[in-house]
Design a protein around this motif. Structure first.
Motif, PDB file in Angstrom:
ATOM      1  N   ARG A  59      16.451  76.362  18.673  1.00  0.00           N
ATOM      2  CA  ARG A  59      16.003  77.443  17.815  1.00  0.00           C
ATOM      3  C   ARG A  59      17.170  77.870  16.935  1.00  0.00           C
ATOM      4  O   ARG A  59      18.300  78.033  17.400  1.00  0.00           O
ATOM      5  CB  ARG A  59      15.509  78.631  18.637  1.00  0.00           C
ATOM      6  CG  ARG A  59      14.220  78.381  19.390  1.00  0.00           C
ATOM      7  CD  ARG A  59      13.077  77.994  18.487  1.00  0.00           C
ATOM      8  NE  ARG A  59      12.798  79.008  17.467  1.00  0.00           N
ATOM      9  CZ  ARG A  59      11.842  78.899  16.541  1.00  0.00           C
ATOM     10  NH1 ARG A  59      11.102  77.780  16.473  1.00  0.00           N
ATOM     11  NH2 ARG A  59      11.642  79.850  15.668  1.00  0.00           N
ATOM     12  N   ASP A  83      16.808  80.421  14.322  1.00  0.00           N
ATOM     13  CA  ASP A  83      16.289  81.535  13.525  1.00  0.00           C
ATOM     14  C   ASP A  83      17.418  82.235  12.777  1.00  0.00           C
ATOM     15  O   ASP A  83      18.477  82.540  13.343  1.00  0.00           O
ATOM     16  CB  ASP A  83      15.583  82.531  14.441  1.00  0.00           C
ATOM     17  CG  ASP A  83      14.415  81.896  15.181  1.00  0.00           C
ATOM     18  OD1 ASP A  83      13.309  81.874  14.638  1.00  0.00           O
ATOM     19  OD2 ASP A  83      14.660  81.385  16.303  1.00  0.00           O
ATOM     20  N   GLU A 118      11.654  73.366   9.683  1.00  0.00           N
ATOM     21  CA  GLU A 118      11.630  74.835   9.676  1.00  0.00           C
ATOM     22  C   GLU A 118      10.712  75.370  10.773  1.00  0.00           C
ATOM     23  O   GLU A 118      11.053  76.309  11.487  1.00  0.00           O
ATOM     24  CB  GLU A 118      11.164  75.344   8.312  1.00  0.00           C
ATOM     25  CG  GLU A 118      12.167  75.157   7.184  1.00  0.00           C
ATOM     26  CD  GLU A 118      11.672  75.736   5.874  1.00  0.00           C
ATOM     27  OE1 GLU A 118      12.500  76.181   5.067  1.00  0.00           O
ATOM     28  OE2 GLU A 118      10.432  75.746   5.656  1.00  0.00           O
ATOM     29  N   GLY A 159      12.954  77.385  13.165  1.00  0.00           N
ATOM     30  CA  GLY A 159      13.085  78.733  12.623  1.00  0.00           C
ATOM     31  C   GLY A 159      14.097  78.832  11.501  1.00  0.00           C
ATOM     32  O   GLY A 159      14.254  79.903  10.897  1.00  0.00           O
ATOM     33  N   LYS A 212      15.696  78.100   7.706  1.00  0.00           N
ATOM     34  CA  LYS A 212      15.137  78.031   6.361  1.00  0.00           C
ATOM     35  C   LYS A 212      15.906  76.975   5.572  1.00  0.00           C
ATOM     36  O   LYS A 212      17.143  76.996   5.541  1.00  0.00           O
ATOM     37  CB  LYS A 212      15.238  79.387   5.657  1.00  0.00           C
ATOM     38  CG  LYS A 212      14.421  80.481   6.327  1.00  0.00           C
ATOM     39  CD  LYS A 212      12.937  80.148   6.336  1.00  0.00           C
ATOM     40  CE  LYS A 212      12.119  81.252   7.010  1.00  0.00           C
ATOM     41  NZ  LYS A 212      10.680  80.882   7.088  1.00  0.00           N
TER      42      LYS A 212
END
Length: 452
Positions: free
Chosen positions: A49, A51, A77, A81, A83
């Motif tokens: 993850r 993020d 993505e 998480g 971008k």
């Protein structure tokens, strides 16, 4: 870069591509959707993850290719998480990267098109070695030849995500039927077939000469088949000069086509004004009276055919590049992912791109070929593309990588300079073999001396 010896096994695998095309082929001929049973976004690699982390990726892809790659980045993505922003650039990728690094804002991952560019990125201290997870994926999913292409000084830096089979000739089946010709297997048969098609009222060969890289591919296929793999490797490393008799022989052979305006759509002047995408679409529009009957280039031609009404395997068929005094050539190319920052998200994306998960997403869209041997070929949208992919994997290490992409970018990969410009001038004046050789050698010597 040394690859293993060229073998007949690769030739046989490529020959099967033509047989698939003649068979009519199942699946979605437009290359716009995957078949039932496609691997889709099945997860075979674990990702962390991430993020809140942001990445920027740069590549040359626009249009349908950008759309295909965007699906890959969107899946990354979704699973992490993070971008990801995508920026399309021009062919001279190192120039762009250098400017961004000088400004203190390097992209995180670059998709480079040249082996030479990868080496230069490492030598300049820009590239970061692939992390453990990415290395594990590459070791499990790629043949030794592709691993070596991504390695500099015994360290893995590059992940070859998108490959190209650059030894294919695509043709308009209706024109071949009307002219009463079949797929040629040798250069002599190729020229004879072109003459017959010309007599039927259609220009035989479409050449995208406005894009100099297409002309380097013409030369490389002729040279590899005619001079053999050992000479090919030596010329790629500039261990023999471009004034060598083997280069003169290949240019003379290529001049048998380029020196015949009646065999080229629009003649040399028209070819030099034709960009690659148009060289494809003009071959498959206009019914049985298109502007050309054949177009030489890689598997990625299918992306441009999909922009016409032609159906791959029925209207648009394909055969291996003809043999020139030797075995048919097997020339490949590819886009290699290289990390330019040390972010955890950067290495995670490198790992994802080395997995079959990422390859399956773009493969389903068409216009994509993966060197990842773990990819289920059911992901490809039709039997023609599936056959091309299986031929690439079956060839193992029995291929030669695009010669111009192994050279310094200033010689082998820059519009309006070096080999691109010299071969564009040769297309216009194919009788000047010696002058072309001298110019190629002068430009190559300068590029290797400067290392740029």
């Amino acid at each position: 870069m040394r690859t293993t010896l060229h073998t007949r096994r690769a030739v046989a695998a490529l020959a099967a591509v033509g047989a698939l095309a003649l068979a009519g082929c199942g699946g979605n001929g437009d290359g716009k959707g995957g078949p039932a049973g496609s691997t889709g976004s099945a997860e075979t690699v674990s990702l962390p993850r991430l993020d809140g982390q942001e990445l920027q990726v740069v590549a040359v892809w626009t249009g349908p290719e950008q759309e295909g790659f965007t699906k890959v980045l969107k899946e990354f993505e979704r699973r992490t998480g993070a971008k990801v922003g995508y920026v399309p650039t021009q062919d001279a990728m190192l120039n762009y990267i250098g400017t961004k690094i000088a400004g203190g804002a390097p992209p995180d991952v670059a998709m480079l098109q040249q082996v030479g560019a990868l080496r230069e990125a490492v030598e300049r201290g820009w590239a970061k070695p692939a992390g453990r997870e990415a290395r594990e994926q590459v070791e499990a999913n790629y043949s030794r030849g592709w691993q070596q292409l991504g390695t500099v000084d015994s360290k893995l830096y590059g992940v070859y995500f998108k490959a190209a089979n650059k030894s294919l000739v695509w043709y308009n089946a209706a024109v071949f039927d009307n002219a009463g010709v079949s797929e040629p297997k040798t250069w002599k048969e190729f020229l004879s077939t072109a003459e017959t098609i010309s007599a039927s009222g259609v220009a035989p060969v479409s050449v995208g000469g406005a894009d100099g890289w297409t002309l380097t591919d013409w030369f490389e296929n002729v040279y590899l088949s005619q001079a053999g793999p050992e000479k090919y490797d030596r010329l790629a490393r500039h261990e023999i000069p471009w004034t060598d008799p083997s280069v003169a022989r290949a240019l003379t052979t290529l001049g048998e086509l380029f020196g015949r305006p009646d065999l080229i759509a629009g003649g040399p002047d028209g070819a030099l004004q034709t960009e690659f995408p148009a060289s494809v679409t003009q071959t498959f529009t206009g019914g049985d009276r298109p502007k050309a009957a054949m177009v030489f280039e890689g598997d990625f031609v299918s992306v441009n055919i999909a922009q016409t009404d032609a159906e791959i395997g029925t209207d648009a068929k394909v055969f291996p590049f003809p043999a020139v005094d030797g075995d048919p050539p097997v020339v490949t190319g590819g886009d290699v992912a290289v990390a330019l920052t040390d972010k955890p998200a950067t290495q995670a994306l490198m790992t994802f791109l080395a997995s079959p998960d990422a390859a399956a997403l773009w493969a389903a869209e068409g216009g994509f070929l993966s060197p990842n041997k773990a990819l289920d070929t059911a992901a490809y949208p039709n039997d023609v593309q599936r056959g091309i992919a299986e031929a690439l994997i079956a060839s193992g290490d029995s291929f030669r990588f695009d010669m111009s992409d192994q050279m310094p970018q200033s010689f082998g990969g820059t519009p309006g300079k070096g080999e691109w410009k010299a071969l564009q001038d040769f297309l216009k004046n194919p009788r000047d073999v010696a002058g072309t050789q001298r110019r190629l050698e002068a430009d190559a010597a300068a590029a290797y001396r400067d290392g740029s």
